[in-house]
Design a protein around this motif. Structure first.
Motif, mmCIF file in Angstrom:
data_model
loop_
_atom_site.group_PDB
_atom_site.id
_atom_site.type_symbol
_atom_site.label_atom_id
_atom_site.label_comp_id
_atom_site.label_asym_id
_atom_site.label_seq_id
_atom_site.Cartn_x
_atom_site.Cartn_y
_atom_site.Cartn_z
ATOM 1 N N PRO A 1 8.106 25.169 -10.639
ATOM 2 C CA PRO A 1 7.544 23.766 -11.311
ATOM 3 C C PRO A 1 6.079 23.594 -10.796
ATOM 4 O O PRO A 1 5.958 24.000 -9.657
ATOM 5 N N GLU A 2 5.505 22.873 -11.490
ATOM 6 C CA GLU A 2 3.899 22.728 -11.442
ATOM 7 C C GLU A 2 3.846 21.657 -10.357
ATOM 8 O O GLU A 2 2.798 21.813 -9.200
ATOM 9 N N THR A 3 4.390 20.581 -10.567
ATOM 10 C CA THR A 3 4.433 19.414 -9.533
ATOM 11 C C THR A 3 5.825 18.804 -9.284
ATOM 12 O O THR A 3 7.078 18.957 -10.023
ATOM 13 N N LEU A 4 5.925 18.040 -8.138
ATOM 14 C CA LEU A 4 7.058 17.422 -7.954
ATOM 15 C C LEU A 4 7.018 15.918 -8.171
ATOM 16 O O LEU A 4 5.864 15.321 -7.402
ATOM 17 N N THR A 5 7.675 15.207 -8.793
ATOM 18 C CA THR A 5 7.178 13.879 -8.955
ATOM 19 C C THR A 5 8.065 12.750 -8.091
ATOM 20 O O THR A 5 9.347 12.904 -8.373
ATOM 21 N N VAL A 6 7.423 11.790 -7.798
ATOM 22 C CA VAL A 6 8.078 10.856 -6.890
ATOM 23 C C VAL A 6 7.675 9.450 -7.587
ATOM 24 O O VAL A 6 6.572 8.889 -7.594
ATOM 25 N N PRO B 1 14.299 18.115 5.438
ATOM 26 C CA PRO B 1 14.527 17.066 4.556
ATOM 27 C C PRO B 1 14.166 15.642 5.143
ATOM 28 O O PRO B 1 14.057 14.688 4.436
ATOM 29 N N GLU B 2 14.001 15.787 6.506
ATOM 30 C CA GLU B 2 13.648 14.357 7.191
ATOM 31 C C GLU B 2 12.220 14.144 7.110
ATOM 32 O O GLU B 2 11.688 13.140 7.566
ATOM 33 N N THR B 3 11.364 15.118 6.659
ATOM 34 C CA THR B 3 9.895 14.952 6.582
ATOM 35 C C THR B 3 9.398 13.744 5.663
ATOM 36 O O THR B 3 9.977 13.500 4.538
ATOM 37 N N LEU B 4 8.683 12.736 6.181
ATOM 38 C CA LEU B 4 8.158 11.563 5.430
ATOM 39 C C LEU B 4 7.210 11.858 4.369
ATOM 40 O O LEU B 4 6.093 12.612 4.804
ATOM 41 N N VAL B 5 7.511 11.759 2.971
ATOM 42 C CA VAL B 5 6.350 12.174 1.929
ATOM 43 C C VAL B 5 5.780 11.057 1.351
ATOM 44 O O VAL B 5 4.506 10.936 1.336
ATOM 45 N N VAL B 6 6.372 9.769 1.178
ATOM 46 C CA VAL B 6 5.775 8.645 0.900
ATOM 47 C C VAL B 6 6.093 7.522 1.701
ATOM 48 O O VAL B 6 7.318 7.064 1.750
ATOM 49 N N ASN B 7 5.145 6.520 1.819
ATOM 50 C CA ASN B 7 5.346 5.335 2.828
ATOM 51 C C ASN B 7 4.778 4.006 2.165
ATOM 52 O O ASN B 7 3.410 4.327 1.648
ATOM 53 N N VAL B 8 5.655 3.079 2.017
ATOM 54 C CA VAL B 8 5.136 1.832 1.402
ATOM 55 C C VAL B 8 5.107 0.796 2.287
ATOM 56 O O VAL B 8 6.009 0.633 3.043
ATOM 57 N N THR B 9 3.805 0.348 2.743
ATOM 58 C CA THR B 9 3.685 -0.755 3.600
ATOM 59 C C THR B 9 3.172 -1.905 3.052
ATOM 60 O O THR B 9 2.697 -1.962 2.043
ATOM 61 N N VAL C 1 0.686 -1.087 -0.100
ATOM 62 C CA VAL C 1 0.161 0.096 -0.028
ATOM 63 C C VAL C 1 0.797 1.292 0.027
ATOM 64 O O VAL C 1 1.867 1.301 0.669
ATOM 65 N N VAL C 2 0.642 2.392 -0.969
ATOM 66 C CA VAL C 2 1.435 3.584 -1.164
ATOM 67 C C VAL C 2 0.767 4.503 -0.511
ATOM 68 O O VAL C 2 -0.324 4.830 -0.791
ATOM 69 N N THR C 3 1.195 5.065 0.581
ATOM 70 C CA THR C 3 0.543 6.340 1.238
ATOM 71 C C THR C 3 1.351 7.659 0.835
ATOM 72 O O THR C 3 2.589 7.654 1.327
ATOM 73 N N LEU C 4 0.742 8.542 0.669
ATOM 74 C CA LEU C 4 1.422 10.008 0.342
ATOM 75 C C LEU C 4 1.061 10.562 1.579
ATOM 76 O O LEU C 4 0.123 11.275 1.952
#
Length: 205
Positions: A135-140, A168-176, A117-120
């Motif tokens: 930039p309009e968006t940032l892609t991950v 920079p240590e902020t969690l952006v995407v979490n894969v569980t 499961v991918v959580t933003l």
């Protein structure tokens, strides 16, 4: 990158809620232009042109006012919560080559590993960029990412000339790991049993 659209504005001489309603009825948008240390200028903008221009996040506009052009960043756009029309716009005057801080939406692309499961966790990052190159968006990318993968703000690739302001240590995407259907049913069944036991009346002595 942000579109550079020219909009012809008019100075506002009437203020207050009644005046704002009259402006909107005339298919115009109330706005305020904040300058570099100069008093704010109250404007009305053409409704359709403004709506089209502000479809781009962090749009930079050329505001033509009484023969003078102002470069302005759309900093705050207030919309009607139901009808979504633009109620008011705050514009900040910028100069060519000036750096500005803006929030940029994060877009997740790719397919993570099966049964994940991918959580933003952080849908937007604050960055500093040239006012005319936002930039309009940032892609991950999460292509093939296994359970346990975490992408932090400092790992997000930024365009040249753009620097990160968010921690920079902020969690952006979490894969569980995804919960299997069998495990989920077992969990629910156990919870149901516990719930029934908790609700069962105590036996009389």
């Amino acid at each position: 990158m942000s579109d550079h659209v020219k909009i012809v504005a008019e100075k506002r001489t009437e203020f207050g809620k009644g005046a704002a309603r009259r402006i909107r009825r005339a298919d115009k948008v109330p706005a305020v232009l904040y300058g570099h240390g100069t008093p704010p200028i109250h404007l009305s903008l053409p409704g359709h042109d403004t709506m089209m221009a502000l479809k781009v996040p962090n749009a930079v506009l050329t505001i033509e006012l009484e023969g003078t052009e102002h470069l302005a960043l759309a900093k705050d756009v207030q919309r009607d919560p139901i009808k979504r029309f633009i109620e008011h716009v705050d514009l900040v005057e910028v100069r060519r080559g000036e750096k500005v801080q803006v929030d940029i939406a994060v877009h997740v692309e790719g397919e993570a590993a099966p049964e994940t499961v991918v959580t933003l966790d952080h849908p937007a990052l604050t960055v500093e960029a040239d006012a005319l190159s936002i930039p309009e968006t940032l892609t991950v990318s999460v292509e093939g990412a296994e359970a346990g993968t975490q992408i932090l703000a400092g790992q997000v690739e930024l365009p040249e000339g753009v620097t990160l302001v968010t921690d920079p240590e902020t969690l952006v995407v979490n894969v569980t790991q995804a919960v299997s259907e069998a495990a989920l049913e077992a969990e629910l069944a156990e919870a149901g049993i516990e719930h029934e036991e908790a609700e069962a009346p105590a036996e009389e002595p």
